[in-house]
Design a protein around this motif. Structure first.
Motif, PDB file in Angstrom:
ATOM      1  N   TYR A  21      41.147 -32.400 -34.117  1.00 25.76           N
ATOM      2  CA  TYR A  21      40.337 -32.886 -32.994  1.00 25.76           C
ATOM      3  C   TYR A  21      38.853 -32.989 -33.340  1.00 25.76           C
ATOM      4  O   TYR A  21      38.180 -33.929 -32.905  1.00 25.76           O
ATOM      5  N   THR A  22      38.329 -32.053 -34.134  1.00 29.34           N
ATOM      6  CA  THR A  22      36.908 -32.116 -34.466  1.00 29.34           C
ATOM      7  C   THR A  22      36.619 -33.140 -35.561  1.00 29.34           C
ATOM      8  O   THR A  22      35.592 -33.813 -35.515  1.00 29.34           O
ATOM      9  N   THR A  23      37.507 -33.294 -36.512  1.00 28.59           N
ATOM     10  CA  THR A  23      37.275 -34.221 -37.620  1.00 28.59           C
ATOM     11  C   THR A  23      37.537 -35.669 -37.227  1.00 28.59           C
ATOM     12  O   THR A  23      36.773 -36.560 -37.607  1.00 28.59           O
ATOM     13  N   HIS A  24      38.600 -35.899 -36.476  1.00 31.65           N
ATOM     14  CA  HIS A  24      39.033 -37.274 -36.250  1.00 31.65           C
ATOM     15  C   HIS A  24      38.747 -37.836 -34.865  1.00 31.65           C
ATOM     16  O   HIS A  24      38.747 -39.058 -34.696  1.00 31.65           O
ATOM     17  N   LEU A  25      38.516 -37.000 -33.861  1.00 33.78           N
ATOM     18  CA  LEU A  25      38.413 -37.515 -32.495  1.00 33.78           C
ATOM     19  C   LEU A  25      37.131 -37.119 -31.768  1.00 33.78           C
ATOM     20  O   LEU A  25      37.028 -37.297 -30.555  1.00 33.78           O
ATOM     21  N   GLY A  26      36.146 -36.599 -32.474  1.00 38.57           N
ATOM     22  CA  GLY A  26      34.833 -36.378 -31.900  1.00 38.57           C
ATOM     23  C   GLY A  26      34.687 -35.176 -30.980  1.00 38.57           C
ATOM     24  O   GLY A  26      33.739 -35.098 -30.208  1.00 38.57           O
ATOM     25  N   PHE A  27      35.617 -34.218 -31.040  1.00 41.50           N
ATOM     26  CA  PHE A  27      35.479 -33.000 -30.255  1.00 41.50           C
ATOM     27  C   PHE A  27      34.562 -32.027 -30.993  1.00 41.50           C
ATOM     28  O   PHE A  27      34.416 -32.090 -32.213  1.00 41.50           O
ATOM     29  N   THR A  28      33.960 -31.104 -30.250  1.00 39.48           N
ATOM     30  CA  THR A  28      33.194 -30.025 -30.856  1.00 39.48           C
ATOM     31  C   THR A  28      33.873 -28.704 -30.533  1.00 39.48           C
ATOM     32  O   THR A  28      34.472 -28.539 -29.465  1.00 39.48           O
ATOM     33  N   LEU A  29      33.769 -27.778 -31.465  1.00 40.19           N
ATOM     34  CA  LEU A  29      34.385 -26.473 -31.301  1.00 40.19           C
ATOM     35  C   LEU A  29      33.589 -25.662 -30.295  1.00 40.19           C
ATOM     36  O   LEU A  29      32.372 -25.532 -30.407  1.00 40.19           O
ATOM     37  N   ASN A  30      34.276 -25.089 -29.314  1.00 41.38           N
ATOM     38  CA  ASN A  30      33.641 -24.235 -28.314  1.00 41.38           C
ATOM     39  C   ASN A  30      33.929 -22.769 -28.611  1.00 41.38           C
ATOM     40  O   ASN A  30      33.019 -21.966 -28.681  1.00 41.38           O
ATOM     41  N   THR A  84      41.410 -48.598 -37.941  1.00 37.76           N
ATOM     42  CA  THR A  84      41.023 -48.653 -39.350  1.00 37.76           C
ATOM     43  C   THR A  84      40.559 -47.277 -39.835  1.00 37.76           C
ATOM     44  O   THR A  84      40.948 -46.811 -40.907  1.00 37.76           O
ATOM     45  N   ARG A  85      39.746 -46.604 -39.034  1.00 37.71           N
ATOM     46  CA  ARG A  85      39.223 -45.284 -39.407  1.00 37.71           C
ATOM     47  C   ARG A  85      40.345 -44.261 -39.529  1.00 37.71           C
ATOM     48  O   ARG A  85      40.410 -43.500 -40.495  1.00 37.71           O
ATOM     49  N   LEU A  86      41.264 -44.259 -38.569  1.00 37.49           N
ATOM     50  CA  LEU A  86      42.367 -43.294 -38.589  1.00 37.49           C
ATOM     51  C   LEU A  86      43.325 -43.578 -39.744  1.00 37.49           C
ATOM     52  O   LEU A  86      43.792 -42.648 -40.408  1.00 37.49           O
ATOM     53  N   ASN A  87      43.618 -44.845 -39.983  1.00 38.60           N
ATOM     54  CA  ASN A  87      44.456 -45.199 -41.133  1.00 38.60           C
ATOM     55  C   ASN A  87      43.802 -44.773 -42.439  1.00 38.60           C
ATOM     56  O   ASN A  87      44.469 -44.273 -43.340  1.00 38.60           O
ATOM     57  N   GLY A  88      42.478 -44.946 -42.531  1.00 40.24           N
ATOM     58  CA  GLY A  88      41.742 -44.537 -43.724  1.00 40.24           C
ATOM     59  C   GLY A  88      41.785 -43.034 -43.951  1.00 40.24           C
ATOM     60  O   GLY A  88      41.706 -42.565 -45.081  1.00 40.24           O
ATOM     61  N   ALA A  89      41.933 -42.281 -42.865  1.00 42.47           N
ATOM     62  CA  ALA A  89      42.032 -40.821 -42.963  1.00 42.47           C
ATOM     63  C   ALA A  89      43.467 -40.372 -43.225  1.00 42.47           C
ATOM     64  O   ALA A  89      43.737 -39.176 -43.329  1.00 42.47           O
ATOM     65  N   ARG A  94      51.497 -43.312 -33.881  1.00 47.10           N
ATOM     66  CA  ARG A  94      52.820 -43.232 -33.261  1.00 47.10           C
ATOM     67  C   ARG A  94      53.211 -44.535 -32.597  1.00 47.10           C
ATOM     68  O   ARG A  94      54.344 -44.716 -32.200  1.00 47.10           O
ATOM     69  N   SER A  95      52.245 -45.451 -32.449  1.00 48.02           N
ATOM     70  CA  SER A  95      52.540 -46.770 -31.897  1.00 48.02           C
ATOM     71  C   SER A  95      51.544 -47.753 -32.481  1.00 48.02           C
ATOM     72  O   SER A  95      50.478 -47.363 -32.937  1.00 48.02           O
TER      73      SER A  95
END
Length: 123
Positions: A21-30, A84-89, A94-95
């Protein structure tokens, strides 16, 4: 104090979920109390990541632990750029993109199989 809408996801590996979640989807650790629990934040959403040793997981009946069709819904500005970003990672989607009257979306899963929808509104 900030008010959040909180969603609990049961995960097999808390640290893997935090990293996803923090690396790929822009969440920050709380909060990080891995391996039992962590929570991550994105805007007004607080995602509670509960491992097998957490009290949240222990309170769940055995027949309710499988990941299903429920998912968090994250709005993105450019779905094609995100794909593109997620495929590159190396993250499997899933769809493929699905278009509807309100916009376009894709689904991916976190390391525990919980679904995440990335949605680009129409217009």
């Amino acid at each position: 104090m900030t008010e959040y809408a909180s969603v609990r996801y049961l995960v097999d590996d808390v640290q893997a979920a935090v990293d996803f979640y923090t690396t790929h989807l822009g969440f920050t650790l709380n909060t990080n109390a891995a391996p039992a629990f962590a929570d991550v934040v994105r805007g007004p959403l607080r995602l509670l990541l509960s491992g097998p040793a957490s009290s949240g997981a222990r309170a769940t009946p055995d027949d309710a632990t499988a990941a299903g069709r429920n998912r968090i819904h994250l709005v993105v500005a450019d779905l094609d750029t995100e794909i593109t970003r997620l495929n590159g990672a190396g993250l499997p989607l899933r769809s493929g993109p699905v278009a509807g009257p309100g916009g376009r979306q894709i689904l991916l899963a976190d390391p525990a199989g919980n679904l995440v929808e990335l949605f680009q509104p129409a217009g």
